[in-house]
Design a protein around this motif. Structure first.
Motif, PDB file in Angstrom:
ATOM      1  N   UNK A 103     -12.130  31.513  -1.758  1.00 22.39           N
ATOM      2  CA  UNK A 103     -13.002  32.486  -1.097  1.00 22.39           C
ATOM      3  C   UNK A 103     -12.825  32.446   0.418  1.00 22.39           C
ATOM      4  N   UNK A 104     -12.579  31.271   0.977  1.00 22.01           N
ATOM      5  CA  UNK A 104     -12.553  31.137   2.428  1.00 22.01           C
ATOM      6  C   UNK A 104     -11.168  30.851   3.003  1.00 22.01           C
ATOM      7  N   UNK A 105     -10.334  30.109   2.273  1.00 22.19           N
ATOM      8  CA  UNK A 105      -8.974  29.941   2.768  1.00 22.19           C
ATOM      9  C   UNK A 105      -8.256  31.280   2.660  1.00 22.19           C
ATOM     10  N   UNK A 106      -7.400  31.600   3.613  1.00 21.90           N
ATOM     11  CA  UNK A 106      -6.760  32.928   3.653  1.00 21.90           C
ATOM     12  C   UNK A 106      -5.651  33.094   2.626  1.00 21.90           C
ATOM     13  N   UNK A 107      -6.000  32.925   1.349  1.00 22.05           N
ATOM     14  CA  UNK A 107      -4.983  33.012   0.296  1.00 22.05           C
ATOM     15  C   UNK A 107      -5.364  34.041  -0.767  1.00 22.05           C
ATOM     16  N   UNK A 142       0.921  36.932   3.654  1.00 23.99           N
ATOM     17  CA  UNK A 142       1.732  35.917   4.306  1.00 23.99           C
ATOM     18  C   UNK A 142       2.233  36.359   5.669  1.00 23.99           C
ATOM     19  N   UNK A 143       2.708  37.588   5.762  1.00 14.93           N
ATOM     20  CA  UNK A 143       3.197  38.102   7.045  1.00 14.93           C
ATOM     21  C   UNK A 143       2.054  38.252   8.059  1.00 14.93           C
ATOM     22  N   UNK A 144       0.897  38.685   7.575  1.00  9.83           N
ATOM     23  CA  UNK A 144      -0.269  38.815   8.463  1.00  9.83           C
ATOM     24  C   UNK A 144      -0.626  37.459   9.066  1.00  9.83           C
ATOM     25  N   UNK A 145      -0.643  36.433   8.221  1.00  8.55           N
ATOM     26  CA  UNK A 145      -0.990  35.095   8.678  1.00  8.55           C
ATOM     27  C   UNK A 145       0.086  34.528   9.604  1.00  8.55           C
ATOM     28  N   UNK A 146       1.335  34.774   9.263  1.00  9.39           N
ATOM     29  CA  UNK A 146       2.443  34.231  10.051  1.00  9.39           C
ATOM     30  C   UNK A 146       2.395  34.743  11.487  1.00  9.39           C
ATOM     31  N   UNK A 147       2.156  36.035  11.640  1.00 12.03           N
ATOM     32  CA  UNK A 147       2.152  36.621  12.978  1.00 12.03           C
ATOM     33  C   UNK A 147       0.834  36.414  13.715  1.00 12.03           C
ATOM     34  N   UNK A 148      -0.230  36.049  12.991  1.00  7.43           N
ATOM     35  CA  UNK A 148      -1.527  35.858  13.644  1.00  7.43           C
ATOM     36  C   UNK A 148      -1.492  34.720  14.664  1.00  7.43           C
ATOM     37  N   UNK A 149      -0.733  33.661  14.366  1.00 12.69           N
ATOM     38  CA  UNK A 149      -0.634  32.535  15.293  1.00 12.69           C
ATOM     39  C   UNK A 149       0.225  32.851  16.509  1.00 12.69           C
ATOM     40  N   UNK A 150       0.956  33.952  16.439  1.00 12.57           N
ATOM     41  CA  UNK A 150       1.849  34.309  17.531  1.00 12.57           C
ATOM     42  C   UNK A 150       1.260  35.384  18.431  1.00 12.57           C
ATOM     43  N   UNK A 209     -10.539  36.913   4.605  1.00 13.64           N
ATOM     44  CA  UNK A 209     -10.672  36.101   5.816  1.00 13.64           C
ATOM     45  C   UNK A 209      -9.408  36.196   6.674  1.00 13.64           C
ATOM     46  N   UNK A 210      -8.247  36.115   6.025  1.00 14.48           N
ATOM     47  CA  UNK A 210      -6.997  36.190   6.769  1.00 14.48           C
ATOM     48  C   UNK A 210      -6.835  37.510   7.502  1.00 14.48           C
ATOM     49  N   UNK A 211      -7.169  38.599   6.818  1.00 15.59           N
ATOM     50  CA  UNK A 211      -7.026  39.922   7.428  1.00 15.59           C
ATOM     51  C   UNK A 211      -8.007  40.126   8.567  1.00 15.59           C
ATOM     52  N   UNK A 243      -0.762  28.844   6.180  1.00 11.23           N
ATOM     53  CA  UNK A 243      -1.057  29.370   4.849  1.00 11.23           C
ATOM     54  C   UNK A 243      -0.070  30.462   4.440  1.00 11.23           C
ATOM     55  N   UNK A 244       0.678  30.987   5.407  1.00  8.17           N
ATOM     56  CA  UNK A 244       1.636  32.060   5.110  1.00  8.17           C
ATOM     57  C   UNK A 244       2.674  31.601   4.099  1.00  8.17           C
TER      58      UNK A 244
END
Length: 282
Positions: free
Chosen positions: A17-21, A135-143, A177-179, A260-261
């Motif tokens: 529910x909370x981890x971005x998966x 996965x792509x959303x999470x990958x680029x979020x840190x950048x 959560x990830x989005x 998590x990506x």
């Protein structure tokens, strides 16, 4: 229903529910590949209660924010009723209430598309692609460049756009959560505020959805003897959800949210291949 299954479902609910998966994506794939499509209908009340368990997690972690927001909500109503305009900007907690209300509005549009969305749960290939997209959303979020917006200066337009991200994330496979956290950072939110806003804006979404489902769940019936098992699952979901929120906050602050990506890519690619093979063999 057994206590073991109750605990297992509570753990899955609290983590996913909370981890971005994407909890919905995992549920859809689990039901498709393990032939358990009717499990949610069979234990509808249990499913609803599990969501209330994760609701408790958010309330425990952010109880100070929630208390302050409730207070400012009523103070804001009183100010409007008294037509008092001091010319002073509203406090952050009151602005947070307004931001969350605006962010919740796009969900009403998705209610009209509920039948279409429900059909997506049985399409494992689509769910797999959505997981890859997560996965792509999470990958680029840190950048993304570090933002500085908080409840003091975030705009209603910012909230509406993040709310659109939340509405889009009802598609199974896209992480809510990830989005929402990623869209918030894209709009210039401070990392900590992006996480806090994401989880606080989940309260009306989860609460509203489950209130609508409670009547159907009760009408569907349940075994009273299994109620203690349900409560165990709720407790497990609440505890696991608490630590899941803490983990997301920690990783986001350290700029490691995108870790998590790789998990989403692995699950998405694996399920995509399995889905194509299953379709070819049908």
């Amino acid at each position: 229903m057994t206590y073991l299954l109750s605990v297992l479902m509570g753990i899955i609910q609290g983590v996913a529910e909370f981890l971005p998966i994407s909890s919905s994506g995992h549920l859809a794939l689990f039901q498709t590949f393990f032939g358990m499509e009717n499990m949610e209908e069979k234990y509808m009340l249990f499913t609803v209660l599990l969501h209330f368990g994760t609701l408790i997690s958010v309330c425990v972690v952010y109880w100070r924010d929630i208390v302050e927001m409730i207070r400012e909500f009523f103070l804001g109503i009183a100010a409007l009723a008294g037509k008092r305009d001091t010319g002073v900007a509203p406090p952050p907690a009151r602005r947070m209430v307004m931001l969350i209300i605006v962010a919740t509005l796009p969900l009403f549009v998705m209610v009209l598309l509920q039948d279409v969305i429900n059909q997506l749960f049985s399409n494992s290939i689509m769910v797999s692609c959505a997981l890859l997209a997560t996965g792509f959303i999470l990958f680029f979020s840190d950048r993304l460049a570090k933002g500085h917006k908080t409840a003091r200066n975030a705009t209603l337009v910012d909230a509406l756009i993040v709310g659109c991200g939340q509405a889009l994330a009802v598609i199974p496979g896209l992480s809510r959560s990830g989005t929402t956290i990623s869209v918030g950072m894209l709009r210039g939110f401070d990392r900590s505020f992006a996480v806090r806003f994401s989880f606080l804006m989940s309260l009306p979404a989860i609460l509203g959805a489950n209130i609508l489902e409670v009547k159907d769940a009760v009408d569907a019936g349940f075994n009273v003897e299994e109620l203690p098992m349900y409560l165990v699952g709720v407790a497990v979901a609440a505890v696991v959800g608490y630590f899941a929120i803490r983990l997301v906050k920690s990783l986001s602050d350290k700029g490691k949210f995108g870790k998590f990506a790789y998990y989403c890519w692995a699950v998405g690619l694996g399920s995509l291949i399995a889905g194509v093979v299953k379709l070819a063999m049908a």
